[in-house]
Design an enzyme around this catalytic site. Sequence first.
Site, PDB file in Angstrom:
ATOM      1  N   GLY A  11      25.781  -6.481  51.724  1.00  0.00           N
ATOM      2  CA  GLY A  11      27.135  -5.918  51.747  1.00  0.00           C
ATOM      3  C   GLY A  11      27.607  -5.715  53.176  1.00  0.00           C
ATOM      4  CD  GLN A  15      34.807   2.148  53.135  1.00  0.00           C
ATOM      5  OE1 GLN A  15      35.523   2.561  54.045  1.00  0.00           O
ATOM      6  NE2 GLN A  15      34.613   2.832  52.015  1.00  0.00           N
ATOM      7  NE  ARG A  98      24.498   5.800  31.164  1.00  0.00           N
ATOM      8  CZ  ARG A  98      23.695   6.824  30.897  1.00  0.00           C
ATOM      9  NH1 ARG A  98      23.548   7.795  31.791  1.00  0.00           N
ATOM     10  NH2 ARG A  98      23.068   6.912  29.757  1.00  0.00           N
ATOM     11  N   GLY A 130      23.836   1.284  47.638  1.00  0.00           N
ATOM     12  CA  GLY A 130      24.836   0.856  46.642  1.00  0.00           C
ATOM     13  C   GLY A 130      24.644   1.574  45.321  1.00  0.00           C
ATOM     14  CG  ASN A 131      26.628   5.002  44.396  1.00  0.00           C
ATOM     15  OD1 ASN A 131      25.541   5.556  44.421  1.00  0.00           O
ATOM     16  ND2 ASN A 131      27.650   5.381  45.145  1.00  0.00           N
ATOM     17  CG  ASP A 159      24.274  13.308  47.864  1.00  0.00           C
ATOM     18  OD1 ASP A 159      25.489  13.227  47.676  1.00  0.00           O
ATOM     19  OD2 ASP A 159      23.475  12.405  47.545  1.00  0.00           O
ATOM     20  CG  HIS A 187      24.139   9.383  45.312  1.00  0.00           C
ATOM     21  ND1 HIS A 187      24.657  10.284  46.211  1.00  0.00           N
ATOM     22  CD2 HIS A 187      25.056   8.385  45.217  1.00  0.00           C
ATOM     23  CE1 HIS A 187      25.829   9.843  46.643  1.00  0.00           C
ATOM     24  NE2 HIS A 187      26.100   8.691  46.052  1.00  0.00           N
TER      25      HIS A 187
HETATM   26  P1  NAX Z   1      32.708  -2.164  50.152  1.00  0.00           P
HETATM   27  O1  NAX Z   1      33.324  -2.630  48.883  1.00  0.00           O
HETATM   28  O2  NAX Z   1      33.548  -1.917  51.358  1.00  0.00           O
HETATM   29  O3  NAX Z   1      31.584  -3.217  50.589  1.00  0.00           O
HETATM   30  C1  NAX Z   1      30.638  -3.732  49.725  1.00  0.00           C
HETATM   31  C2  NAX Z   1      30.285  -5.112  50.226  1.00  0.00           C
HETATM   32  O4  NAX Z   1      29.202  -5.588  49.434  1.00  0.00           O
HETATM   33  C3  NAX Z   1      31.398  -6.135  50.098  1.00  0.00           C
HETATM   34  O5  NAX Z   1      31.603  -6.774  51.342  1.00  0.00           O
HETATM   35  C4  NAX Z   1      30.873  -7.099  49.034  1.00  0.00           C
HETATM   36  O6  NAX Z   1      31.312  -8.435  49.255  1.00  0.00           O
HETATM   37  C5  NAX Z   1      29.390  -6.945  49.211  1.00  0.00           C
HETATM   38  N1  NAX Z   1      28.579  -7.356  48.044  1.00  0.00           N
HETATM   39  C6  NAX Z   1      28.867  -7.197  46.731  1.00  0.00           C
HETATM   40  N2  NAX Z   1      27.899  -7.736  45.979  1.00  0.00           N
HETATM   41  C7  NAX Z   1      26.972  -8.216  46.834  1.00  0.00           C
HETATM   42  C8  NAX Z   1      25.742  -8.889  46.644  1.00  0.00           C
HETATM   43  N3  NAX Z   1      25.297  -9.219  45.425  1.00  0.00           N
HETATM   44  N4  NAX Z   1      25.035  -9.243  47.739  1.00  0.00           N
HETATM   45  C9  NAX Z   1      25.496  -8.970  48.966  1.00  0.00           C
HETATM   46  N5  NAX Z   1      26.661  -8.352  49.211  1.00  0.00           N
HETATM   47  C10 NAX Z   1      27.389  -7.970  48.145  1.00  0.00           C
HETATM   48  O7  NAX Z   1      31.852  -0.880  49.764  1.00  0.00           O
HETATM   49  P2  NAX Z   1      31.272   0.274  50.726  1.00  0.00           P
HETATM   50  O8  NAX Z   1      32.274   1.322  50.916  1.00  0.00           O
HETATM   51  O9  NAX Z   1      30.675  -0.369  51.913  1.00  0.00           O
HETATM   52  O10 NAX Z   1      30.154   0.898  49.777  1.00  0.00           O
HETATM   53  C11 NAX Z   1      29.001   0.182  49.411  1.00  0.00           C
HETATM   54  C12 NAX Z   1      28.210   0.896  48.334  1.00  0.00           C
HETATM   55  O11 NAX Z   1      27.768   2.163  48.803  1.00  0.00           O
HETATM   56  C13 NAX Z   1      29.019   1.202  47.069  1.00  0.00           C
HETATM   57  O12 NAX Z   1      28.200   0.872  45.952  1.00  0.00           O
HETATM   58  C14 NAX Z   1      29.205   2.708  47.130  1.00  0.00           C
HETATM   59  O13 NAX Z   1      29.372   3.267  45.850  1.00  0.00           O
HETATM   60  C15 NAX Z   1      27.927   3.121  47.777  1.00  0.00           C
HETATM   61  N6  NAX Z   1      27.889   4.484  48.369  1.00  0.00           N
HETATM   62  C16 NAX Z   1      26.730   5.189  48.262  1.00  0.00           C
HETATM   63  C17 NAX Z   1      26.565   6.435  48.823  1.00  0.00           C
HETATM   64  C18 NAX Z   1      25.284   7.186  48.693  1.00  0.00           C
HETATM   65  O14 NAX Z   1      25.239   8.331  49.148  1.00  0.00           O
HETATM   66  N7  NAX Z   1      24.205   6.670  48.114  1.00  0.00           N
HETATM   67  C19 NAX Z   1      27.683   7.089  49.544  1.00  0.00           C
HETATM   68  C20 NAX Z   1      28.726   6.133  50.007  1.00  0.00           C
HETATM   69  C21 NAX Z   1      29.048   5.000  49.084  1.00  0.00           C
HETATM   70  O15 NAX Z   1      29.982   5.449  48.135  1.00  0.00           O
END
Ligand code: NAX
Length: 329
Positions: A11, A15, A98, A130-131, A159, A187
Amino acid sequence: TRTPVNVTVTGAAGQIGYALLFRIASGHLLGADVPVNLRLLEIPQGLKAAEGVAMELDDCAFPLLRDITITDQAATAFDGANVALLVGARPRTAGMERGDLLAANGGIFGPQGKAINDNAADDIKVLVVGNPANTNALIAQRNAPDVPAERFTAMTRLDHNRAVAQLAKKAGVTVDEVKKVTIWGNHSATQYPDVFHAEIGGKNGFEAVGSDQAWLEDFFIPKVAKRGAEIIEVRGASSAASAANAAIDHVHTWVNGTAEGNWTSMGIVSDGSYGVPEGIISSFPVTTKDGKFEIVQGLEISDFSRAKIDASVAELVGERDEVAKLGLI
Ligand code: NAX
């Protein structure tokens, strides 16, 4: 000179990736004397943007950054990986149940787990951001039978850091005076931030916040558990820099150890401690040393805490049962 450490980020064009890669390359993940190779995994639509990020990384002329690989092939991305940060995931979209969410993420984290199993270095350490992070980590772990289970972790450090910041504010101390906070469970909104074993300004955590049970239940716990939603509401986008910072903290602590007299929170495979069913990936209080972590043992759990931990763990068990039913683990 030291051999570079291979760090894989999935990813990478997202962001969090944008807030994360520059800090890895500047030495904040592993140390100011450790050179790194970056391996960026994206889906095909994300490759061009990942190339743009790599151009900016070049333009920083980071002394520690050796080479950058950009790929949509998991086997290439995880080849020789020492650290893997799994950030890319399938977000929940409107109307998604879910089960749909777990199935979509199973399609990502199953193959990535297998690619880690087959290609990563022997000392691989995995952090899933990733969530739904805990269950995505479980899926990856179960698809990597040759990798020790404890190398797969899920991020609850954001958290944890949020809880530390709120407690420091409430007690009127600096954040470094807040110690031994624990995030238990998932989480998700069911997580339980525990102040009862914390130490704040040298006092017991609960006493330091005025032994105020109403504040704890009506303000602190929901504030921490729902902080992600609050950030989206106020910033207009989900947490990115703070999430990247927490990922850096998680790996840095794992590799370099917790300070004497403190611990951290990590989502790890349960060994059955504190009545958390063995095998699920749940957040615990842990100390780390020499690249290994241990669950802090012997904490007394009140009835209030017990009910909160059990509720979050029940959610994780539900997710595990669902991914088992879907044949993902
Ligand atoms: P973004 O949507 O900005 O970026 C995700 C990126 O992952 C995209 O560029 C997409 O093309 C890429 N991607 C998707 N599937 C993929 C795969 N199979 N292989 C490689 N790349 C892939 O999301 P962002 O804000 O960066 O958040 C990423 C993840 O972090 C989300 O799942 C979000 O829910 C999770 N989070 C987890 C947190 C935690 O505390 N554990 C907190 C922050 C965040 O919400």
